[in-house]
Design an enzyme around this catalytic site. Structure first.
Site, PDB file in Angstrom:
ATOM      1  N   ALA A 129      -7.583   9.184  -9.745  1.00 17.98           N
ATOM      2  CA  ALA A 129      -6.271   8.517  -9.692  1.00 17.98           C
ATOM      3  C   ALA A 129      -6.478   7.021  -9.835  1.00 17.98           C
ATOM      4  O   ALA A 129      -7.333   6.438  -9.157  1.00 17.98           O
ATOM      5  CB  ALA A 129      -5.564   8.827  -8.377  1.00 17.98           C
ATOM      6  N   GLU A 130      -5.705   6.385 -10.692  1.00 18.61           N
ATOM      7  CA  GLU A 130      -5.939   4.983 -11.032  1.00 18.61           C
ATOM      8  C   GLU A 130      -5.803   4.044  -9.846  1.00 18.61           C
ATOM      9  O   GLU A 130      -6.313   2.939  -9.859  1.00 18.61           O
ATOM     10  CB  GLU A 130      -4.996   4.551 -12.145  1.00 18.61           C
ATOM     11  CG  GLU A 130      -3.533   4.606 -11.774  1.00 18.61           C
ATOM     12  CD  GLU A 130      -2.668   4.837 -13.018  1.00 18.61           C
ATOM     13  OE1 GLU A 130      -2.122   3.861 -13.506  1.00 18.61           O
ATOM     14  OE2 GLU A 130      -2.560   5.979 -13.479  1.00 18.61           O
ATOM     15  N   SER A 131      -5.106   4.498  -8.806  1.00 15.14           N
ATOM     16  CA  SER A 131      -4.942   3.629  -7.644  1.00 15.14           C
ATOM     17  C   SER A 131      -6.240   3.471  -6.870  1.00 15.14           C
ATOM     18  O   SER A 131      -6.341   2.601  -6.009  1.00 15.14           O
ATOM     19  CB  SER A 131      -3.879   4.196  -6.715  1.00 15.14           C
ATOM     20  OG  SER A 131      -4.312   5.419  -6.168  1.00 15.14           O
TER      21      SER A 131
END
Lengths: 332, 328, 332, 328
Positions: D87-89
């Site tokens: 997940a890019e977060s």
């Protein structure tokens, strides 16, 4: 430095999930004559055992593409493994110079060592650019000095945004192999680092292949208990070897203190070529044997010393609350 | 959630402020007559104390190994209890209980506020986040440009007369720290009209050059040697400001190749106090830095480890005392 | 974006060591009409309370210089605080669009919102360049697309190292203020983050001034117990305000889960201008009052939910061994 | 140190391998007749399942919110137990016990292997570290170029007809992931001859363009809609490969503006199994993604929280079962 662009970008994660191997096999499989290699740590958490294994396997023609290096580089240079060093600082300890390095650079013994200097930040940025897979990252460091004059890989340009400022472009380093020693790793290659990280997270990413040596092999579930500490994720790792005391004679934060008398002795004996060759004879051996020769008591003392100054919270102490109501205590 | 969030104004935690102030230096080792000049001190100890005085209370001090670290730790335990040490290997705000063997010495991790990576430290440094840096060098010229890379002599960079360790962080520190202190031995061959290789940028060719290059830092502000303390004038030229007790201006000139600028009133460098010398010797129990390098070879491993641990204990207990105030 | 170069680089650490203040004062002191502001988090750990305080203090003419933004931007845009947004994504939740943002961009209600798009990595890199104080960092993202066509701040150049590859140069962002919400912070400004960090460590560095709001103000000694978690160090921080539940209605990892019904209601009521103005009337108030209105029970439930899925090891659990001998257990 | 270090060959920890293999999909919910076609399923569920099938076991899958995450989690709990979600977060390797509300949803932190920052995730992505990405889009053209920024119509970028959310990570994923799956609603206005704004790069102007630009990723490999599944041929042109049950090729052509290329043998998309549908409904207990958006307004906070927690418990117990093997 290695070529800026390669078509052989890192592959998909290995098909096999268990990357554990022995130190001997990891070095034999990934470090070939002529490889470029980056090592982790910096006078603390250095992969000393791995470097000694490289010497034991008599690798030659290596380029050490790195940052500040201490004993492990000096030993490898003295043993004739290294043709070139790209990095920021060489020595063996606080006071002792890198005698083998000086001997190689100044006198060509055992053969000439080519040096290409960058600053410490330059080292960080060459690995950052490699990790990002871009040709360069710009910096203000090294401007106005002789570092770019003697390192043709660095370019100085004028800011294309028109500020008029010059910028030094640090080219990407993509070593063939990075070898990083950490406190804990799982068989997938999730490497957790306590204390300082130096450039290890970037080196593992910039390298084509990464070998992790670790004090302790742990389960993947143990990794999940402190995900913030996983500075090197499984998808950048190719081999994992459990190598207790793999940084001796240097420090391993939270595990053991440095063995100052041991490496000061190295500093003394490396001043003379004959003495150094005797030192090699004495200490280049399989790691298990090395550790046995250092001795249990001495290692236990180094552990005790570290325990007196650094007692990090256990990584795996994710004690679940007895019941969910405990969550309420957060703000009481 | 059995009570409402506390109003933000009556927060209990308090800042990390020692009760000691910069005006009244601490005497953590309970030395008798602490502020009196020490009866016996070495030149190296004087040098360490003089460099420590360059760090003001509350500053961030970018330090390295050896003498630089000794000075930083000494400052923290004496006149600058609120200075914060920065080590390029990734530690900020630590309270080292002794001398370090390397830049990643786990002594630098002791009670650190931040444990991070080197890139992040230098990112912050480049932005100008740090107040004062302390570096060493092999050669220096009249404008504070230093050489830590190679004494080339009549040879080449590739095969120099003497290969030195290299920049390490010295280039980055001198480029970007607000100001930089250089610690060196005073030797004529080192204080040279023309350094063989500029590793770290001093005041360069002319006074505006650093600004033209966009540097965040103001460059070298002081050079501290075993004979004297130098500053820099507005032109960026080195100026002799004080000599150590027993050293004359002529003595210093003797060890400088160029026509040295000298302050109108050259002072005598303050001598170390009893308290400072006692502290230095506690920081460096194995005499690794202060008094030569032989001790560690003369003792067995066991004696070394016992000595180190004893002194760690002593320094740790001082730190525990001084931080007790902010945790009550 | 803000000017690439400024002479007013970050100053030396504040003379005073205690940076604690109230949320009201922090916003009043650092956010002025026309400021450029970056917010932390990303649909989790967002400084929602701080954004509501900006609305309450009726700030105008703001540029939000940021990455992906959810409710807090939509509220501020609807309230008329924002003239320009530079970033990568806008919306309010999983499904709901940013109704106020659309209304401002498409219809100029309450006034026109200027948009400058970058990709998510573009956002990270503009803050990285700002943190490094270099004019730009290069990337391959955004090449070949219309993003650089409509964002004049981006430059596409050919690799100066001669590979022939084009590169997109992402210019440095130096917002006037960064506002970051974290789990723990000490009065000096050492901010510790559990779970994901998004771009918060870079925003704090890139900004001229940084406000930390935190769930819990802790002592400096507590910070020392887990130095690896200090992603934002004291020297980049100007003000610290303890703001429990400062991310509501979003998640705060390890503390409380998101209040989905609350922000879904926002999504519904923000579809209509009149309804939204009523929502503002209802919910823009001092944070203490807001929290009281949400209610203890509801907040306790959100804490309990988070406690069921994420129970990180306590930051402060650096229990020293009873005696040094415990250190020996490390390898047993 | 009371015993010698263990030989490195008899390490106890074993890799995180489920005992389930890709050949024999798991049936973690103990559904009766798990591999039979589900009797009732929605088109959205079929879409989620079809996208999940694009993730192979052992791959790293870069996922976003909503349908993309649903597909990733479904794959992990069914045919691809060894895939790792990114997940890019800043989370990698988590085991989300349900649908997420946002990219930093703390559900994405559950049992994560890595919790880091967004820059580091995208640094790795740009280097080509991730196998498959799943993105959504507002418009797409025949070469897989997508628009998530603005439907401009006859207006301008500054004041478009419809302002969409923007790139988010979709540009970066499509640039650098080894391959990318695009999930969309099949609508004529969305499958357009000319997207108003290229947000994420598909196969661009010609087949070699991506390589010329130096991209690490191969671009879009599949487009999964509520009517069909498309691939791309060597020219980089979209090709209809399968239609969902009850949908004809003509039906699909109706919803595409350009002259669609069609595979020699168009297959019928595999229908979801009973096990897959049961799993999807466990992942999305509040029907946030699968069946509209109203449920959450109809129930009180208390019912919502109870529903969510019940389903979390169920999924968490599955995960505990499946990982028990590597912690014995």
């Amino acid at each position: 430095m290695t070529e800026l662009f390669t078509d052989d970008r890192p592959d998909a994660p290995a098909e096999t999930y268990d990357k554990t191997t022995t130190l001997e096999d990891a070095i034999a499989d990934y470090v070939t004559d002529g490889s470029s290699v980056a090592f982790g740590g910096m006078g603390g958490r250095d992969p000393e055992a791995a470097a000694r294994e490289i010497v034991r396997q008599e690798k030659t023609g290596l380029t050490v593409l790195d940052d500040a290096r201490t004993t492990l580089l000096d030993i490898m240079v003295g043993a004739g493994c290294v043709d070139e060093y790209v990095g920021s600082w060489v020595g063996t300890s606080l006071i002792s110079q890198g005698h083998n390095i000086r001997n190689a650079v100044e006198n060509g013994v055992p053969h000439h060592l080519e040096m290409r200097d960058v600053s410490n930040f330059g080292s960080s940025l060459m690995f950052l650019a490699g990790a990002m897979d871009v040709p360069f990252v710009p910096t203000r460091s090294m401007l106005g000095t002789d570092i770019p004059e003697h390192n043709d890989d660095l370019e100085v340009i004028e800011d294309p945004f028109g500020s008029g400022d010059p910028l030094a472009l640090v080219p990407a380093a993509r070593p063939d192999v990075a070898i990083i020693h950490v406190q804990r790793c799982d068989p997938l290659g999730n490497a957790q680092i306590r204390g300082n990280v130096v450039n290890d997270h970037l080196k593992a990413r910039a390298a084509e292949k990464t070998i992790i040596t670790c004090e302790e092999l742990v389960t993947t579930d143990e990794i999940r208990e402190a995900p913030e500490l996983t500075r090197i994720p499984f998808y950048t790792v190719d081999a994992v070897a459990e190598v207790p005391f793999g940084s001796h004679p240097w420090h391993c934060y939270g595990r053991y203190y440095a063995d100052l008398p041991f490496y000061r002795e190295y500093g003394l004996r490396s001043q003379d070529r004959e003495d150094f060759l005797e030192w090699l004879e004495e200490w280049i051996c399989p790691h298990e044997e090395y550790i046995e020769r250092i001795g249990e008591d001495r290692l236990a003392t180094l552990e005790r010393m570290e325990g007196e100054i650094n007692t990090p919270a256990p990584e795996g102490d994710r004690t679940p609350p007895a019941d969910a109501a405990n969550a309420e205590e957060t703000h009481e | 959630m059995s009570e409402q969030p506390k109003p933000t104004t009556d927060a209990e935690p308090t800042a990390d402020q020692s009760t000691d102030t910069a005006d009244e230096p601490a005497n953590p080792l309970d030395v008798d007559r602490p502020h009196e000049t020490a009866a016996d001190y070495t030149t190296t100890e004087l040098l360490a104390v003089a460099a420590a005085h360059e760090i003001d209370d509350g500053e961030t001090a970018f330090i390295g190994v050896g003498m630089s670290l000794m000075s930083g730790v000494l400052a923290k335990y004496t006149h600058a209890p609120n200075c914060q040490l920065v080590a390029e290997s990734g530690y900020v705000g630590s309270v080292p209980p002794g001398v370090v063997q390397s830049i990643s010495d786990s002594v630098l991790g002791v009670d650190a506020l931040v444990a991070t990576d080197q890139c992040e430290i230098f990112v912050d440094n480049q932005r100008g986040a740090f107040d004062v840096g302390i570096i060493g060098a092999g050669q220096i010229d009249s404008r504070g440009n230093t050489n830590s890379t190679a004494v080339i002599g009549d040879q080449t960079y590739d095969q120099p007369k003497v290969r030195l360790p290299g920049s390490g962080g010295s280039n980055d520190i001198m480029t970007s720290c607000d100001r930089t202190v250089v610690m060196m031995r005073q030797q004529r061959r080192a204080f040279t009209t023309d350094v063989d290789y500029v590793t770290a940028p001093g005041h360069l060719e002319h006074a505006d050059r650093r600004e033209e290059l966009g540097f965040a830092g103001d460059g070298p502000c002081a050079v501290v040697t075993d004979m004297a303390v130098f500053g820099f004038d507005d032109d960026g030229e080195m100026v002799l400001e004080s000599t150590h007790p027993g050293v004359s201006v002529a003595d210093v000139r003797e060890e400088v190749q160029w026509d040295l600028r000298v302050a109108d009133e050259v002072e005598t460098t303050a001598e170390p106090t009893r308290s400072e010398v006692a502290m230095l010797r506690t920081i460096d129990p194995a005499d690794v830095v202060l008094r030569g390098t032989d001790y560690v070879y003369e003792v067995e491993f066991d004696e070394w480890t016992e000595t180190v641990r004893e002194h760690w204990d002593e320094l740790r207990s001082i730190h525990d005392d001084s931080t007790r105030h902010d945790t009550q």
